[in-house]
Design a protein around this motif. Structure first.
Motif, mmCIF file in Angstrom:
data_model
loop_
_atom_site.group_PDB
_atom_site.id
_atom_site.type_symbol
_atom_site.label_atom_id
_atom_site.label_comp_id
_atom_site.label_asym_id
_atom_site.label_seq_id
_atom_site.Cartn_x
_atom_site.Cartn_y
_atom_site.Cartn_z
ATOM 1 N N THR A 35 0.543 -0.636 -0.107
ATOM 2 C CA THR A 35 0.127 0.168 -0.293
ATOM 3 C C THR A 35 0.582 1.022 -0.209
ATOM 4 O O THR A 35 1.746 0.570 0.766
ATOM 5 C CB THR A 35 -0.626 0.072 1.275
ATOM 6 O OG1 THR A 35 0.050 0.039 2.710
ATOM 7 C CG2 THR A 35 -2.230 -0.842 1.076
ATOM 8 N N ARG A 36 0.529 2.655 -0.397
ATOM 9 C CA ARG A 36 0.703 3.493 -0.318
ATOM 10 C C ARG A 36 1.784 4.316 1.267
ATOM 11 O O ARG A 36 2.535 4.706 1.313
ATOM 12 C CB ARG A 36 -0.137 4.401 -1.135
ATOM 13 C CG ARG A 36 -0.410 4.409 -2.737
ATOM 14 C CD ARG A 36 -0.458 5.847 -3.478
ATOM 15 N NE ARG A 36 -1.770 5.208 -5.032
ATOM 16 C CZ ARG A 36 -1.855 6.148 -5.063
ATOM 17 N NH1 ARG A 36 -2.214 7.364 -4.845
ATOM 18 N NH2 ARG A 36 -2.558 5.440 -6.349
ATOM 19 N N ALA A 37 0.840 4.241 1.225
ATOM 20 C CA ALA A 37 0.376 4.906 3.283
ATOM 21 C C ALA A 37 0.419 3.912 4.049
ATOM 22 O O ALA A 37 0.133 4.273 4.410
ATOM 23 C CB ALA A 37 0.067 6.274 2.584
ATOM 24 N N PRO A 38 1.470 2.773 4.252
ATOM 25 C CA PRO A 38 0.919 2.149 5.539
ATOM 26 C C PRO A 38 1.104 2.786 6.877
ATOM 27 O O PRO A 38 1.503 3.722 7.331
ATOM 28 C CB PRO A 38 1.729 1.415 5.167
ATOM 29 C CG PRO A 38 3.274 1.238 4.574
ATOM 30 C CD PRO A 38 2.530 2.062 4.218
ATOM 31 N N ALA A 39 0.165 2.130 7.798
ATOM 32 C CA ALA A 39 -0.060 2.619 8.700
ATOM 33 C C ALA A 39 1.100 3.619 9.553
ATOM 34 O O ALA A 39 2.346 1.857 10.054
ATOM 35 C CB ALA A 39 -0.707 2.056 9.910
ATOM 36 N N ASN A 40 1.389 3.734 10.642
ATOM 37 C CA ASN A 40 2.825 4.045 11.265
ATOM 38 C C ASN A 40 3.260 3.216 12.108
ATOM 39 O O ASN A 40 1.954 2.727 13.061
ATOM 40 C CB ASN A 40 3.155 5.641 11.069
ATOM 41 C CG ASN A 40 3.105 6.467 10.494
ATOM 42 O OD1 ASN A 40 4.286 6.332 9.477
ATOM 43 N ND2 ASN A 40 2.914 7.955 10.824
ATOM 44 N N GLN A 41 4.195 2.604 12.684
ATOM 45 C CA GLN A 41 4.479 1.693 13.691
ATOM 46 C C GLN A 41 5.286 2.412 15.209
ATOM 47 O O GLN A 41 5.980 3.293 14.925
ATOM 48 C CB GLN A 41 5.051 -0.234 13.287
ATOM 49 C CG GLN A 41 4.186 -0.278 12.135
ATOM 50 C CD GLN A 41 2.787 -0.508 12.619
ATOM 51 O OE1 GLN A 41 2.776 -0.677 13.699
ATOM 52 N NE2 GLN A 41 1.524 -0.693 12.319
ATOM 53 N N PRO A 42 5.592 2.169 15.788
ATOM 54 C CA PRO A 42 6.185 2.341 16.960
ATOM 55 C C PRO A 42 7.820 1.569 16.915
ATOM 56 O O PRO A 42 8.444 2.024 17.982
ATOM 57 C CB PRO A 42 5.343 2.267 17.994
ATOM 58 C CG PRO A 42 4.744 1.135 17.721
ATOM 59 C CD PRO A 42 3.964 0.911 16.456
ATOM 60 N N LEU A 43 7.847 1.118 16.220
ATOM 61 C CA LEU A 43 9.240 0.428 15.647
ATOM 62 C C LEU A 43 9.666 0.810 14.105
ATOM 63 O O LEU A 43 9.748 1.292 13.328
ATOM 64 C CB LEU A 43 8.801 -1.042 15.352
ATOM 65 C CG LEU A 43 8.400 -1.945 17.039
ATOM 66 C CD1 LEU A 43 7.630 -3.477 16.746
ATOM 67 C CD2 LEU A 43 9.104 -2.022 18.186
ATOM 68 N N PRO A 44 11.586 0.422 14.803
ATOM 69 C CA PRO A 44 12.116 0.877 12.850
ATOM 70 C C PRO A 44 11.337 -0.241 12.322
ATOM 71 O O PRO A 44 11.158 -1.229 12.389
ATOM 72 C CB PRO A 44 13.264 0.569 13.496
ATOM 73 C CG PRO A 44 13.161 0.140 15.012
ATOM 74 C CD PRO A 44 12.087 0.105 15.950
#
Ligand code: 3Y8
Ligand code: NAP
Length: 248
Positions: A35-44
């Motif tokens: 996907t173009r803009a996957p959800a941000n994650q609190p991990l690298p």
């Protein structure tokens, strides 16, 4: 010292990433780059394929990964198979976070099929109004039955023309029961095609179909190789050697 690789891309994987970050465990979250803009994650986070089994094995060695968690979707069979092979090759502990499939309850009108081609075959010949809730990647076989009015639902706006006339809803889940009921009524949907993904993020369409007494063609999950698997984030955290407030 633990260094975990989370093969993600699902709501459960996002919940796991939050717990891992909270516990301060050294980890990397991985998306396939669908996907173009996957959800941000609190991990690298890394995005994109590894390059098959050998690419994943090289990544594990190069990055000093000590534990691999396969938290991918039940239909991400390729990634899951590669993870089993790469972890066997590198001797890296592997566990899967795998949610239970949905099960029929009274009122459900399911036609259970093995794969997409069987789903096409299960469609009626007489024109119907079909909600194809299986994403973007595997819709081409439905071109064999162009007599139906199709509604598709994609995460991102379509780039290529569809292989058949269809209306596209662009929306990423999770979806609500109210939203599904409203959409199905407004579009006069008479039949739904869905994967047995399990979890809550896509369950609403199944519940809406039951309430509207609509038949659902349910595609069963692909066979996956044997590997250790659990259904809860807490069990994964325990496997990583951490107790969580979720209890375990
Ligand atoms: C890129 C990450 C979160 C994760 C949300 C879950 C819930 C919403 C339901 C419908 C069914 C479908 C589809 C779906 C659901 C969650 C979850 C789930 C189904 C994102 C995401 C990625 C993907 C990839 C995408 C596929 C597509 C499948 C849409 C992010 C939003 C239909 C699966 O355009 C494409 O190429 C899309 C491809 C694989 C299946 C397909 O073949 O088209 N998911 N979905 C992940 C990556 O790159 O590694 O963008 O943030 C994740 C989610 N999708 O954190 O809340 O956990 O299941 N995803 C299906 O179930 O059939 C939608 O419309 O009713
Ligand atoms: P797939 O067919 O099982 O995998 C195809 C290839 O995509 C893999 O071999 C790998 O490429 C790459 N890949 C897949 N997931 C990856 C990840 N998390 N990190 C790095 N590379 C990944 O995969 P898919 O079914 O298209 O699913 C792709 C992603 O979408 C996964 O993260 C999955 O959890 C998520 N998702 C899928 C579905 C679905 O219905 N399939 C639903 C919701 C979310 P290489 O061989 O090059 O390593």
């Amino acid at each position: 010292m633990t260094r975990a690789l989370v093969l993600g891309g699902t709501a459960d994987a996002s919940l796991l990433a939050a717990e891992i970050a909270r516990a301060g465990i050294d980890a990397v979250y991985s998306y396939g780059g669908r996907t173009r803009a996957p959800a941000n994650q609190p991990l690298p986070t890394r995005i994109g394929g590894f390059g098959g089994v050998s690419g994943l094995a090289d990544y594990v060695r190069r990055e000093g990964i000590t534990h691999v968690v396969d938290a991918t979707h039940p239909f991400a069979a390729g990634m899951s198979r590669n993870a089993v092979e790469a972890c066997a090759e590198t001797g890296t502990p592997l566990i899967a976070l795998e949610r239970a499939p949905w099960t029929k309850i009274p009122g459900d009108n399911w036609i259970e099929v093995a794969d997409v081609n069987a789903a096409v075959a299960a469609l009626p010949d007489a024109p119907a109004n079909i909600f194809l809730a299986i994403g973007r990647q595997h819709i081409a076989p439905f071109a064999a039955k162009p007599q139906h009015a199709y509604t598709l639902r994609f995460v991102d706006p379509p780039e290529a023309p569809r292989p058949f006339a269809a209306d596209v809803i662009v929306s990423r889940g999770p979806f609500t029961l109210e939203g599904e009921l409203e959409m199905m009524r407004a579009r006069g949907i008479t039949r739904i095609v869905a994967r047995n993904s399990g979890g809550d993020g896509a369950r609403a369409k199944i519940d809406a179909a039951r309430m509207l007494a609509l038949p659902v063609i349910v595609i069963s999950r692909p066979e996956l190789p044997e590997r250790q698997r659990v259904e809860s984030v807490a069990e994964i955290m325990a496997w990583l050697g951490h107790r969580t407030c979720l209890g375990a």
